[in-house]
Design an enzyme around this catalytic site. Structure first.
Site, PDB file in Angstrom:
ATOM      1  N   ARG A  75       0.832  -1.205   0.000  1.00  0.00           N
ATOM      2  CA  ARG A  75       0.000   0.000   0.000  1.00  0.00           C
ATOM      3  C   ARG A  75       0.870   1.261   0.000  1.00  0.00           C
ATOM      4  O   ARG A  75       0.557   2.243  -0.687  1.00  0.00           O
ATOM      5  CB  ARG A  75      -0.916  -0.023   1.226  1.00  0.00           C
ATOM      6  N   HIS A 135       0.659   4.197  -2.803  1.00  0.00           N
ATOM      7  CA  HIS A 135       0.374   5.582  -2.434  1.00  0.00           C
ATOM      8  C   HIS A 135       1.521   6.515  -2.813  1.00  0.00           C
ATOM      9  O   HIS A 135       1.298   7.700  -3.073  1.00  0.00           O
ATOM     10  CB  HIS A 135       0.078   5.677  -0.932  1.00  0.00           C
ATOM     11  N   ASN A 178      -3.312   8.546   4.497  1.00  0.00           N
ATOM     12  CA  ASN A 178      -2.070   7.842   4.843  1.00  0.00           C
ATOM     13  C   ASN A 178      -1.830   7.684   6.339  1.00  0.00           C
ATOM     14  O   ASN A 178      -0.810   7.108   6.741  1.00  0.00           O
ATOM     15  CB  ASN A 178      -0.867   8.574   4.232  1.00  0.00           C
ATOM     16  N   HIS A 207      -5.611  -5.968  -2.812  1.00  0.00           N
ATOM     17  CA  HIS A 207      -6.402  -5.983  -1.587  1.00  0.00           C
ATOM     18  C   HIS A 207      -6.491  -7.376  -0.983  1.00  0.00           C
ATOM     19  O   HIS A 207      -7.053  -7.535   0.101  1.00  0.00           O
ATOM     20  CB  HIS A 207      -7.813  -5.452  -1.860  1.00  0.00           C
TER      21      HIS A 207
END
Length: 317
Positions: free
Chosen positions: A60, A64, A92, A189
């Site tokens: 992740r 990001h 975040n 995911h």
């Protein structure tokens, strides 16, 4: 799982071996830092022994990072008295495991000081997080530079868990990523956990006609409502994103098709024929998902950005 990469065909990887338009290459550090990948994998593996949430966190974190000004390590920078950095932006706040990158960087600096970017270390760590969780292994094109800009306000550019398919497509297409990339990368995911706040919109006061999103399998919705009562403020409450959250597999797509997805953005994949067809294909064939995921990860992680090599991943040089 080298066969996964081979199955992609040589065209994508040959582009990076030769340098390609991105300026990245597979052999970028072969002479200047030959033990780089071993050092990064060691740091990831050590962290995973103590915390099984590390793989999801690193994957992740890399995502990001790349979605704001390209893959430049800007998500790793600390806030200062004059600037609130990306890592402290609302999307975040739940990012963690930054120490893994710190440890890898320390090991790499001891071997080859001032040579390897934090952005490259993060890209390698994300790959290792997937591979060490039972997913595919791929050769990571390298040569990224670290950025000097990190602003919390820019995290508004990140695709949100409440996005519909049009918003998701727009977010991905702005970065040169296709519908295939959107669906494949959503499969990331399969690792991870969602806090209640990220899916409250689906299980409480959904609309005037229903308290719960009707596309959600009722017993699953009831399970989520029990874990996340309305106005719940408990830290750590939430749900895994699929039943095998510590293992990289195609279970995410299987539960998605059964109405057991957690985010609005997950359910959105079933609202257009092309995305639904891809989700169905990946649910049926784990190898097809892995091939698509590797291809899309290489594409996403090659988004350009950055100007320097940071000596400390948390501070601009």
């Amino acid at each position: 799982m080298q066969a996964i990469v081979a199955a992609l065909g040589s065209a994508v990887l040959l582009l990076f071996v030769a340098g390609g338009a991105s300026g990245l290459s597979l052999d970028y550090y072969d002479r200047t830092c030959p033990k780089l990948e071993h050092s990064v994998r060691w740091a990831v593996k050590k962290a995973m022994k103590n915390d099984n949430t590390v793989p999801a966190a690193l994957l992740r974190m890399h995502f990001h990072d790349c979605f704001i000004r390209g893959c430049d390590g800007s998500v790793l920078l600390n806030s200062t008295a004059k600037n609130t950095a990306e890592k402290d932006g609302p999307p975040n706040i739940s990012l963690h495991a930054f120490y893994v990158i710190d440890h890898a960087k320390e090991a790499v600096e001891a071997q080859c000081p001032g040579v390897v970017s934090c952005a490259d270390i993060l890209a390698l760590a994300a790959r290792d997080a997937v591979a060490l969780s039972g997913g595919p292994y791929w050769d990571v094109p390298k040569g990224r530079k670290d950025g000097r800009i990190s602003r919390a306000i820019d995290t508004r550019q990140l695709p949100a868990p409440t996005f519909n398919i049009s918003q998701l497509q727009q977010s991905f297409s702005q970065r040169g990523l296709s519908m295939e990339d959107l669906v494949a990368l959503s499969g990331g995911h399969t690792l991870g956990f969602a806090h209640c706040s990220s899916f409250q919109n689906r299980i409480h006061n959904f609309d005037a006609a229903s308290d719960v999103d009707p596309s959600m399998y009722p017993p699953f919705a009831a399970q989520l409502r029990k874990a996340c009562p309305a106005h719940n403020k408990a830290k750590g409450a939430g749900s895994t994103l699929d039943p095998t959250a510590a293992k990289f597999d195609n279970a995410y797509f299987k539960v998605l098709l059964r109405g057991k997805s957690v985010f609005t953005s997950d359910q959105a994949l079933l609202t257009v024929p092309k995305a639904k067809a891809l989700a169905s294909k990946f649910a049926e064939d784990g190898e097809e998902f892995e091939k698509a995921f590797v291809k899309s990860m290489i594409k996403m992680s090659s988004l350009s950005g950055g100007q320097e090599i940071r000596l400390n991943c948390r501070v601009v040089r």
